[in-house]
Design a protein around this motif. Structure first.
Motif, PDB file in Angstrom:
ATOM      1  N   GLY A 135       0.812  -1.212   0.000  1.00 49.96           N
ATOM      2  CA  GLY A 135       0.000   0.000   0.000  1.00 49.96           C
ATOM      3  C   GLY A 135       0.841   1.256   0.000  1.00 49.96           C
ATOM      4  N   LYS A 146      -6.038   7.718  -6.221  1.00 49.51           N
ATOM      5  CA  LYS A 146      -6.953   6.583  -6.316  1.00 49.51           C
ATOM      6  C   LYS A 146      -6.198   5.316  -6.696  1.00 49.51           C
ATOM      7  CE  LYS A 146     -10.743   9.609  -7.800  1.00 49.51           C
ATOM      8  NZ  LYS A 146     -11.687   9.931  -8.895  1.00 49.51           N
ATOM      9  N   TYR A 165      -3.478  -3.230   3.154  1.00 46.04           N
ATOM     10  CA  TYR A 165      -3.181  -2.426   1.967  1.00 46.04           C
ATOM     11  C   TYR A 165      -3.728  -1.008   2.133  1.00 46.04           C
ATOM     12  CZ  TYR A 165      -3.492  -1.205  -3.076  1.00 46.04           C
ATOM     13  OH  TYR A 165      -3.384  -0.614  -4.314  1.00 46.04           O
ATOM     14  N   ILE A 166      -4.971  -0.901   2.568  1.00 49.15           N
ATOM     15  CA  ILE A 166      -5.588   0.414   2.789  1.00 49.15           C
ATOM     16  C   ILE A 166      -4.791   1.199   3.826  1.00 49.15           C
ATOM     17  CG2 ILE A 166      -7.643   1.597   3.675  1.00 49.15           C
ATOM     18  CD1 ILE A 166      -9.276  -0.795   2.496  1.00 49.15           C
ATOM     19  N   VAL A 169      -1.662   2.542   2.165  1.00 52.50           N
ATOM     20  CA  VAL A 169      -1.988   3.639   1.247  1.00 52.50           C
ATOM     21  C   VAL A 169      -2.230   4.925   2.023  1.00 52.50           C
ATOM     22  CG1 VAL A 169      -3.728   4.528  -0.358  1.00 52.50           C
ATOM     23  CG2 VAL A 169      -2.931   2.156  -0.574  1.00 52.50           C
ATOM     24  N   VAL A 178      -9.530   4.085  -2.048  1.00 48.22           N
ATOM     25  CA  VAL A 178      -9.186   2.716  -2.420  1.00 48.22           C
ATOM     26  C   VAL A 178     -10.463   2.011  -2.869  1.00 48.22           C
ATOM     27  CG1 VAL A 178      -8.180   0.519  -1.694  1.00 48.22           C
ATOM     28  CG2 VAL A 178      -7.301   2.675  -0.731  1.00 48.22           C
ATOM     29  N   GLU A 180     -12.476  -1.100  -3.678  1.00 48.66           N
ATOM     30  CA  GLU A 180     -12.340  -2.466  -3.160  1.00 48.66           C
ATOM     31  C   GLU A 180     -13.463  -3.348  -3.698  1.00 48.66           C
ATOM     32  OE1 GLU A 180     -12.338  -4.684   1.250  1.00 48.66           O
ATOM     33  OE2 GLU A 180     -12.354  -2.492   1.091  1.00 48.66           O
ATOM     34  N   ALA A 208      -8.245   4.902 -10.961  1.00 44.65           N
ATOM     35  CA  ALA A 208      -7.204   4.184 -10.225  1.00 44.65           C
ATOM     36  C   ALA A 208      -5.951   4.007 -11.079  1.00 44.65           C
ATOM     37  CB  ALA A 208      -7.718   2.825  -9.768  1.00 44.65           C
TER      38      ALA A 208
END
Length: 331
Positions: A135, A146, A165-166, A169, A178, A180, A208
């Motif tokens: 991330g 994004k 991961y979030i 980031v 993010v 998902e 993204a």
């Protein structure tokens, strides 16, 4: 004295050889097959390494449906295979039935904890820690604020990847978005590259720049979609940087290969323990891949940020939330 020493050495050698001869290792893969270029293939690589180094062959099997789990496991145990490694959390139910009936057989399961069985070793990973590093890299590589996440089966284990991961980031870009999504709610979700690619394209259409895929064989479609759109993908489990050279930012490696190798090796050396292993960054069970394939994508600042995050997680200065502890993601 020399004669006695030689006799002792010969006896010890015979004992080791006799034990090695009794080892009949086996591995049973999860749905998706051993050449999924991801989770199963990592396990396969560990078994292959053991065979190459030890000279001891192993037996393997790729199930085609859920009904085969208990049948295959019972067959291998009945045939005297020992140890037997099952790859994936979905094996837990079958293992709980079979292990008590074959108490002299050593079993190991990857990605699930099976308790109450004195002959079962459970190996799990701190996927959230490796995903956090991924991330950090995604946020630094993204030209926008994004990024995407395409999970396979919609289960807590894969949300564990997503949450880490979030967290990574947002440690770089607090207000980042993010996207998902998951490819399904049954095991077919692991082997649907077309759908994985479609979801990735929808994330890209929304802006993204980078997409991460803990999705097994489905992830092949995610990486391809990102590459075709001129964006970046992030691989998982195995080092997938080579699959789309220059278009895979990194891969969150989950050392399933090491886990399988160690089970076989420990059994060979009579060191097998029916315990629980939880492998994270500190134990070198997870990490992000940096090699010649993604080297052009890595800035000095990105490498430094990953190194700092890794050290902070190992030291405890940063604690990455484990989604499976409460099925919540605070980021």
């Amino acid at each position: 004295m020399k004669k006695v020493l030689l006799t002792l050495m010969a006896t010890a050698s015979m004992t080791v050889s006799a034990w090695a001869a009794d080892v009949k290792p086996a591995i049973i893969f999860d749905l998706g097959g051993k050449f999924d270029k991801s989770f199963n293939e990592a396990a396969y690589n560990g078994a292959e390494k053991f065979k190459k180094e030890s000279g001891i062959a192993y037996r393997d099997f790729e199930i085609a449906n859920e009904a085969q789990r208990e049948q295959a496991l019972r067959k291998f145990a009945k045939d005297g295979n020992n140890p037997i490694v099952v790859v994936g959390f979905s094996w837990a139910s079958a293992l709980e039935k079979i292990a008590p009936a074959y108490k002299d057989t050593k079993f190991a399961i990857i990605d699930m904890v099976v308790t109450g069985q004195p002959n079962v070793k459970s190996i799990v990973f701190k996927e959230q820690e490796g995903s956090y590093l991924a991330g950090v890299m995604a946020a630094m590589a993204a030209k926008s604020d994004k990024v995407g996440f395409v999970g396979g089966m919609d289960i807590p284990l894969i949300h564990k990847f997503a949450c880490g991961y979030i967290g990574g980031v947002k440690s770089v870009k607090k207000d980042a978005t993010v996207f998902e999504a998951y490819t399904g709610s049954d095991p077919s979700a692991w082997n649907d590259p077309v759908k994985g690619g479609e979801i990735a394209k929808s994330h890209i259409a929304q802006g993204a720049d980078v997409g991460y895929h803990p999705a097994g064989g489905t992830g092949v479609g995610v990486l391809q979609a990102a590459a075709e759109a001129g964006k970046l993908g992030i691989g998982v489990d195995s080092d997938q940087n080579y699959m789309q050279p220059g278009k895979v930012l990194t891969s969150m490696m989950k050392r399933v290969d090491v886990a399988v190798y160690n089970v076989f090796e420990d059994a060979k050396n009579d060191k097998f323990k029916a315990d629980i292993e939880n492998l994270g960054l500190k134990e070198e069970g997870v990490d992000v891949a940096m090699d010649d394939y993604n080297k052009p994508l890595l800035t000095p600042e990105m490498v430094a940020a990953v190194d700092k995050a890794r050290k902070d997680i190992v030291s405890g200065a940063v604690e990455v939330h484990d989604y499976m502890s409460d099925e919540k993601c605070p980021y």
